[in-house]
Design an enzyme around this catalytic site. Structure first.
Site, PDB file in Angstrom:
ATOM      1  N   SER A 180       5.569   2.396  -3.982  1.00 21.47           N
ATOM      2  CA  SER A 180       4.906   0.875  -3.412  1.00 21.47           C
ATOM      3  C   SER A 180       5.748  -0.141  -5.509  1.00 21.47           C
ATOM      4  CB  SER A 180       3.431   1.260  -4.703  1.00 21.47           C
ATOM      5  OG  SER A 180       4.315   1.771  -6.435  1.00 21.47           O
ATOM      6  N   HIS A 208      -0.376   2.256   0.847  1.00 21.07           N
ATOM      7  CA  HIS A 208       1.026   1.167   0.698  1.00 21.07           C
ATOM      8  C   HIS A 208       1.646   1.246   2.194  1.00 21.07           C
ATOM      9  CE1 HIS A 208       0.802  -1.419  -2.848  1.00 21.07           C
ATOM     10  NE2 HIS A 208       0.795  -0.043  -3.185  1.00 21.07           N
ATOM     11  N   LYS A 239      -7.008  -1.984   0.101  1.00 21.08           N
ATOM     12  CA  LYS A 239      -5.510  -2.566   0.291  1.00 21.08           C
ATOM     13  C   LYS A 239      -5.155  -4.155   1.416  1.00 21.08           C
ATOM     14  CE  LYS A 239      -2.738  -0.930  -2.886  1.00 21.08           C
ATOM     15  NZ  LYS A 239      -3.828   0.315  -3.902  1.00 21.08           N
TER      16      LYS A 239
END
Length: 392
Positions: A180, A208, A239
């Site tokens: 990340s 991610h 996200k």
């Protein structure tokens, strides 16, 4: 000094070190351009990789969820907090991840803090990449298993740690799919091969990588064509999916076990209908609109190329997470503030999130950015970078 008075000194020290930060505040929706602290800026700090957080279809799905199912569920999943829409979302996630089953937790963080202690405990060993996310670290600590760190992406060191742990009851190898803070990708083919060789459980956190790597954003496992070969995949709905929550994708046995032993799942109220319905809609869009994924990567290549041409050190990033290395944490915060004055928001990152000499800006490119947005950001980065002596 009594009670909490010690915090006065600690906060004063943060301010003296240039590391104290007040939260930036949005005055409107998340987006590639956003109104932050009252000013419209190019937003380089959002995890909204695919530009879904403010998509009208997600908003309509959330509204429909409230109309049909209510504002909240008022119960944990294992009592009377499981609705048919929760089951629909989990079935959709399992199909998307190419696994037999999936389960939704309240966040990606609670996935790691709940799953790791449910799988391993005293007498077991967790072998963890040294740059893994804090939630993996906390989950490992909660498990009471022995924790061993291997050097970042170093497969020789991982193998040595696996050999040393041969006498343990169970071995779990944990890694981020995409790291990340640095934006580099775990070498999953080698990790999976080592886990199979040494009879270890493979555990990948795709926070991610979800929406970023793999076909339609299925993640790092799919990116490396390893579907069915990783024991446990953890991901986020907060996200690229644009909403809120975390998920675990694995075998039916693992999912059944987490229903009975995953403490955040057992003791937290289930996702409200608005969140659940919006997640369902987001996953549909991800599969039906691959152009979003392509635009994310074309924007990433464009932005990285411009920064590298200016002479910035962007580390070893391979993904839309693009660090701009600065050095001292206070200098990273200074650069972030200077960029804000130029109409660009990129968050400074400092210790303890990264090492003390590895302060940086973490810029994240999204599918929602236009070429004009990225040009404006690059121009501001160039101006501030030259003023601060980072580039010539």
């Amino acid at each position: 000094m009594a009670g909490l008075d010690f915090l006065n000194q600690e906060i004063a020290q943060l301010k003296a070190d240039g590391l104290f930060r007040a939260n930036r505040v949005l005055s409107g929706p998340q987006g590639a351009r956003a109104v932050i602290d009252g000013h419209e800026v190019v937003n380089l700090s959002s995890n909204d990789y695919l530009g879904l957080a403010n998509d009208p279809r997600l908003k309509e799905a959330a509204i429909e969820g409230v109309r049909k199912w209510g504002a909240g569920t008022a119960a944990v999943r294992t009592i009377i907090g499981t609705m048919t829409i929760h089951q629909e979302l989990e079935e959709q996630l399992a199909r998307f991840k190419h696994t037999p089953a999936a389960i939704v937790f309240q966040s990606g963080f609670t996935c790691n803090s709940g799953v790791v202690p449910a799988i391993v405990g005293e007498g077991d060993v967790i072998i963890s990449d040294e740059l893994n996310h804090a939630s993996i670290i906390d989950g490992a600590r909660l498990s009471k298993a022995a924790i061993v760190r291997y050097r970042h992406r170093d497969m020789d060191d991982l193998e040595a740690k696996l050999q040393a742990a041969a006498g343990s009851r169970r071995r779990l190898v944990a890694t981020d799919g995409v790291f990340s803070m640095d934006g580099d990708i775990a070498p999953l083919p080698q990790i999976v091969a080592l886990c199979q060789r040494y009879d270890a459980i493979s555990y990948v956190d795709d926070a991610h990588a979800s929406g970023v790597l793999g076909e339609a954003g299925r993640g790092s496992v799919n990116h490396f064509h390893l579907d069915g070969q990783v024991d446990i995949q953890v991901g986020t709905l907060s996200k690229a999916v644009g909403v809120l929550g975390g998920y675990v994708a694995s075998t039916q046995n693992v999912i059944d076990w987490l229903v009975h032993r995953g403490r955040p799942f057992l003791f937290s109220t289930s996702h409200p209908p608005a969140v659940t319905m919006a997640c369902i809609q987001a996953l549909k869009i991800m599969e039906e609109e691959p152009e979003r994924h392509r635009r994310l990567w074309s924007n990433t290549a464009y932005f990285k190329g411009k920064l590298q041409a200016l002479g910035f050190d962007c580390g070893h990033s391979e993904t839309p997470i693009t660090p701009v290395m600065v050095g001292e944490g206070s200098r990273a915060m200074e650069m972030s503030d200077r960029l804000m004055a130029e109409g660009v928001f990129a968050q400074g990152i400092a210790y303890p999130t990264v090492a003390k000499d590895k302060g940086r800006l973490r810029a994240i490119v999204t599918a929602g950015h236009s070429e004009h947005d990225l040009d404006q950001a690059v121009a501001a980065l160039g101006k501030v970078g030259r003023e601060m002596g980072l580039i010539v």
